[in-house]
Scaffold this motif. Sequence first.
Motif, PDB file in Angstrom:
ATOM      1  N   SER A 132       0.863  -1.184   0.000  1.00 12.29           N
ATOM      2  CA  SER A 132       0.000   0.000   0.000  1.00 12.29           C
ATOM      3  C   SER A 132       0.895   1.228   0.000  1.00 12.29           C
ATOM      4  O   SER A 132       1.708   1.422   0.887  1.00 12.29           O
ATOM      5  N   LEU A 133       0.735   2.064  -1.021  1.00  9.80           N
ATOM      6  CA  LEU A 133       1.661   3.168  -1.247  1.00  9.80           C
ATOM      7  C   LEU A 133       0.948   4.513  -1.139  1.00  9.80           C
ATOM      8  O   LEU A 133      -0.029   4.780  -1.840  1.00  9.80           O
ATOM      9  N   THR A 134       1.413   5.336  -0.208  1.00  6.71           N
ATOM     10  CA  THR A 134       0.968   6.727  -0.118  1.00  6.71           C
ATOM     11  C   THR A 134       2.222   7.582  -0.065  1.00  6.71           C
ATOM     12  O   THR A 134       3.323   7.096  -0.270  1.00  6.71           O
ATOM     13  N   GLY A 135       2.069   8.836   0.248  1.00  8.14           N
ATOM     14  CA  GLY A 135       3.238   9.683   0.373  1.00  8.14           C
ATOM     15  C   GLY A 135       3.819   9.694   1.764  1.00  8.14           C
ATOM     16  O   GLY A 135       4.749  10.438   2.051  1.00  8.14           O
ATOM     17  N   GLY A 136       3.272   8.861   2.661  1.00  8.59           N
ATOM     18  CA  GLY A 136       3.695   8.873   4.054  1.00  8.59           C
ATOM     19  C   GLY A 136       5.036   8.206   4.297  1.00  8.59           C
ATOM     20  O   GLY A 136       5.581   7.499   3.448  1.00  8.59           O
ATOM     21  N   LEU A 137       5.548   8.423   5.493  1.00 10.94           N
ATOM     22  CA  LEU A 137       6.850   7.867   5.871  1.00 10.94           C
ATOM     23  C   LEU A 137       6.857   6.345   5.824  1.00 10.94           C
ATOM     24  O   LEU A 137       7.792   5.725   5.312  1.00 10.94           O
ATOM     25  N   ASP A 138       5.801   5.719   6.337  1.00 15.34           N
ATOM     26  CA  ASP A 138       5.760   4.262   6.407  1.00 15.34           C
ATOM     27  C   ASP A 138       5.855   3.606   5.040  1.00 15.34           C
ATOM     28  O   ASP A 138       6.649   2.684   4.825  1.00 15.34           O
ATOM     29  N   SER A 139       5.042   4.058   4.101  1.00 15.84           N
ATOM     30  CA  SER A 139       5.026   3.392   2.795  1.00 15.84           C
ATOM     31  C   SER A 139       6.309   3.662   2.016  1.00 15.84           C
ATOM     32  O   SER A 139       6.772   2.825   1.246  1.00 15.84           O
ATOM     33  N   ARG A 140       6.924   4.833   2.239  1.00 18.08           N
ATOM     34  CA  ARG A 140       8.203   5.097   1.577  1.00 18.08           C
ATOM     35  C   ARG A 140       9.289   4.166   2.100  1.00 18.08           C
ATOM     36  O   ARG A 140      10.131   3.673   1.348  1.00 18.08           O
ATOM     37  N   VAL A 141       9.269   3.898   3.408  1.00 16.34           N
ATOM     38  CA  VAL A 141      10.243   2.970   3.992  1.00 16.34           C
ATOM     39  C   VAL A 141      10.031   1.558   3.446  1.00 16.34           C
ATOM     40  O   VAL A 141      10.983   0.855   3.094  1.00 16.34           O
ATOM     41  N   MET A 142       8.765   1.133   3.360  1.00 22.56           N
ATOM     42  CA  MET A 142       8.479  -0.207   2.841  1.00 22.56           C
ATOM     43  C   MET A 142       8.906  -0.346   1.380  1.00 22.56           C
ATOM     44  O   MET A 142       9.450  -1.374   0.973  1.00 22.56           O
ATOM     45  N   LEU A 143       8.668   0.685   0.585  1.00 19.40           N
ATOM     46  CA  LEU A 143       9.074   0.652  -0.818  1.00 19.40           C
ATOM     47  C   LEU A 143      10.591   0.537  -0.929  1.00 19.40           C
ATOM     48  O   LEU A 143      11.113  -0.245  -1.738  1.00 19.40           O
ATOM     49  N   ALA A 144      11.302   1.297  -0.108  1.00 19.10           N
ATOM     50  CA  ALA A 144      12.769   1.224  -0.119  1.00 19.10           C
ATOM     51  C   ALA A 144      13.257  -0.160   0.307  1.00 19.10           C
ATOM     52  O   ALA A 144      14.225  -0.686  -0.255  1.00 19.10           O
ATOM     53  N   ALA A 145      12.576  -0.773   1.264  1.00 26.81           N
ATOM     54  CA  ALA A 145      12.982  -2.097   1.742  1.00 26.81           C
ATOM     55  C   ALA A 145      12.795  -3.169   0.668  1.00 26.81           C
ATOM     56  O   ALA A 145      13.488  -4.182   0.667  1.00 26.81           O
ATOM     57  N   CYS A 146      11.861  -2.930  -0.265  1.00 23.50           N
ATOM     58  CA  CYS A 146      11.553  -3.919  -1.304  1.00 23.50           C
ATOM     59  C   CYS A 146      12.329  -3.697  -2.605  1.00 23.50           C
ATOM     60  O   CYS A 146      12.179  -4.480  -3.549  1.00 23.50           O
ATOM     61  N   ARG A 147      13.142  -2.669  -2.671  1.00 20.27           N
ATOM     62  CA  ARG A 147      13.676  -2.264  -3.969  1.00 20.27           C
ATOM     63  C   ARG A 147      14.594  -3.304  -4.611  1.00 20.27           C
ATOM     64  O   ARG A 147      14.714  -3.343  -5.837  1.00 20.27           O
ATOM     65  N   ASP A 148      15.239  -4.166  -3.797  1.00 21.96           N
ATOM     66  CA  ASP A 148      16.119  -5.186  -4.383  1.00 21.96           C
ATOM     67  C   ASP A 148      15.346  -6.276  -5.116  1.00 21.96           C
ATOM     68  O   ASP A 148      15.899  -6.962  -5.979  1.00 21.96           O
ATOM     69  N   ARG A 149      14.070  -6.472  -4.775  1.00 22.73           N
ATOM     70  CA  ARG A 149      13.218  -7.464  -5.437  1.00 22.73           C
ATOM     71  C   ARG A 149      11.913  -6.827  -5.857  1.00 22.73           C
ATOM     72  O   ARG A 149      10.839  -7.389  -5.656  1.00 22.73           O
ATOM     73  N   ILE A 150      12.005  -5.657  -6.457  1.00 22.65           N
ATOM     74  CA  ILE A 150      10.808  -4.877  -6.782  1.00 22.65           C
ATOM     75  C   ILE A 150       9.927  -5.606  -7.790  1.00 22.65           C
ATOM     76  O   ILE A 150       8.721  -5.362  -7.881  1.00 22.65           O
ATOM     77  N   ASP A 151      10.519  -6.545  -8.559  1.00 20.92           N
ATOM     78  CA  ASP A 151       9.741  -7.306  -9.532  1.00 20.92           C
ATOM     79  C   ASP A 151       8.761  -8.259  -8.873  1.00 20.92           C
ATOM     80  O   ASP A 151       7.817  -8.732  -9.511  1.00 20.92           O
ATOM     81  N   ARG A 152       8.975  -8.555  -7.590  1.00 22.73           N
ATOM     82  CA  ARG A 152       8.104  -9.485  -6.864  1.00 22.73           C
ATOM     83  C   ARG A 152       6.970  -8.753  -6.147  1.00 22.73           C
ATOM     84  O   ARG A 152       6.141  -9.387  -5.494  1.00 22.73           O
ATOM     85  N   ALA A 153       6.938  -7.438  -6.252  1.00 20.08           N
ATOM     86  CA  ALA A 153       5.940  -6.657  -5.509  1.00 20.08           C
ATOM     87  C   ALA A 153       5.058  -5.859  -6.460  1.00 20.08           C
ATOM     88  O   ALA A 153       5.466  -5.492  -7.555  1.00 20.08           O
ATOM     89  N   ARG A 154       3.834  -5.643  -6.020  1.00 19.95           N
ATOM     90  CA  ARG A 154       2.919  -4.727  -6.688  1.00 19.95           C
ATOM     91  C   ARG A 154       2.442  -3.707  -5.663  1.00 19.95           C
ATOM     92  O   ARG A 154       2.466  -3.970  -4.465  1.00 19.95           O
TER      93      ARG A 154
END
Length: 261
Positions: free
Chosen positions: A89-111
């Motif tokens: 779940s992606l918004t402009g908030g701090l939490d979702s930005r951190v989660m997106l950064a944590a997933c960036r090495d396998r971003i192909d596995r996430a939507r």
Amino acid sequence: HKDPFQATPSNVFRLNEIDDWMTGTLTPFAGIRVVLANHWLELKSGQQHRFWPLQPFTKRTVEDAVSFSADHLRDSASALLEQHSVLLSLTGGLDSRVMLAACRDRIDRARAFTIETVGDKERDLVNHLVATSGIDHRWVPFTPPEPWILELYDEMTGGQSLGSRRQVAGACMSLSAPDLVHLSGNLGAIAKSFYWPKGTASWPTAHMLTRDFLQRGGAIETGAYEWLQTLPQDLAPETASNLMYHEKRGSRWMGIGETAS
């Protein structure tokens, strides 16, 4: 079971979309209490006992703490992405930005998805994050939840998850699938020192720790005081305030809502 406060919670506190969680061991149900976070329950006596933390924390530098936390989040996300299809779940908030950064090495596995209830500034930030990360993203229209969805939601949460999470249950139904794991960031406001005392660092009071409530005082402050009495008195005031965010707001507000997500 006799209620220790000699009053049913509905008489002393009303859950609503603003005051949407309870402090201490209080619940919306007369005679029913919860076990406090990081406590164990002695069945014979009914007494609760804290098992963590029991002593002061080891002090870290800011750089070391941030590095340790980043490694932990990245490793946790990588392990999840190895085994599951992840919905972020992606918004402009701090939490979702951190989660997106944590997933960036396998971003192909996430939507990722964003429900179309965000404001224009947040929409711009979401679009920027999507373009920068390359994650597969979709905008989801807001649709009011049908009564049967709310019945299921309230059953899962004991009627204790109110506000935006409950309102977007209908929109979230359009995303559900048996093989998806919803990865949600939470506790980001702890980085903003949410409950920290202002000015001089002093031991927090129940009144200080309930400043986000409109129905301040009464059972709400009593619950915060009840929780405060379980803490080791040699903790730093800032640590006690952070634990309030983790153990109370985290378990009683976020935990209930995220369980139902």
